[in-house]
Scaffold this active site. Structure first.
Site, mmCIF file in Angstrom:
data_model
loop_
_atom_site.group_PDB
_atom_site.id
_atom_site.type_symbol
_atom_site.label_atom_id
_atom_site.label_comp_id
_atom_site.label_asym_id
_atom_site.label_seq_id
_atom_site.Cartn_x
_atom_site.Cartn_y
_atom_site.Cartn_z
ATOM 1 N N LYS A 11 1.202 0.956 -5.243
ATOM 2 C CA LYS A 11 0.005 0.369 -4.631
ATOM 3 C C LYS A 11 -1.282 0.732 -5.399
ATOM 4 C CE LYS A 11 1.931 0.439 0.053
ATOM 5 N NZ LYS A 11 1.627 0.792 1.459
ATOM 6 N N ASN A 114 -0.844 5.148 0.788
ATOM 7 C CA ASN A 114 0.395 5.930 0.691
ATOM 8 C C ASN A 114 1.210 5.615 -0.571
ATOM 9 O OD1 ASN A 114 1.298 3.475 1.556
ATOM 10 N ND2 ASN A 114 2.571 4.248 3.217
ATOM 11 N N GLU A 128 11.368 -9.971 0.221
ATOM 12 C CA GLU A 128 10.240 -9.405 -0.534
ATOM 13 C C GLU A 128 10.413 -9.630 -2.038
ATOM 14 O OE1 GLU A 128 9.124 -6.059 2.844
ATOM 15 O OE2 GLU A 128 9.935 -5.365 0.931
#
Ligand code: CMP
Length: 140
Positions: A11, A114, A128
């Site tokens: 991320k 996170n 996904e």
């Protein structure tokens, strides 16, 4: 145990801190192969679509804002029991509860930042992966 594929994201909080290699090394050192990888800067629409299951949660706005704040590395990981293995390597969603040695314990800043995402089941892994990759982009 079957060879599986799972979807992973490094991320923006982690890519901004130059942790792409360090996190990928954890996967590779633990028997997962990166069979697809690309760096994307998600649009608001892409982030909202990817996380649509959370659209009614109070943290949805913050989640979309974080995911569109910088680059994300989207990956397909392949290996024995890859879905569960990746979740074990990541640790608990909230880094305060993540076990020693896990990616989130080592790198995550907070529950919202996170550092990684990983699919939680075969059905979500398939969805996904298909959200971000065409079959020709996955090279085992
Ligand atoms: P992830 O595994 O990507 O799945 C959904 C994400 O929502 C999760 O990791 C967290 O980053 C985020 N999230 C879950 N709960 C909260 C929360 N209470 N506050 C902020 N973000 C959250």
């Amino acid at each position: 145990m079957a060879i599986e594929r799972t979807f992973s994201m490094i991320k923006p909080d982690a890519t901004k801190r130059n942790l792409t290699g360090a996190i990928t090394k954890v996967f590779e050192d633990n028997g997962l192969r990166v069979v697809a990888s690309k760096r994307v800067w998600m649009s608001k629409r892409e982030a909202e679509g990817f996380y649509a299951v959370h659209k009614d949660r109070p943290f949805f706005g913050e989640l979309v804002e974080g995911m569109t704040s910088g680059p994300t590395v989207v990956q397909v990981l392949e290996g024995e029991n890859a879905i569960l293995k990746n979740r074990e390597l990541m640790g608990a969603t909230n880094p305060a509860q993540a076990a020693e040695g896990t990616i989130r314990k080592q790198f995550a800043l907070s529950i919202g930042e996170n550092s990684v995402h990983g699919s939680d089941a075969p059905e979500t892994a398939a969805e996904e992966i298909a959200y971000w990759f065409s079959s020709t982009e996955i090279v085992g």
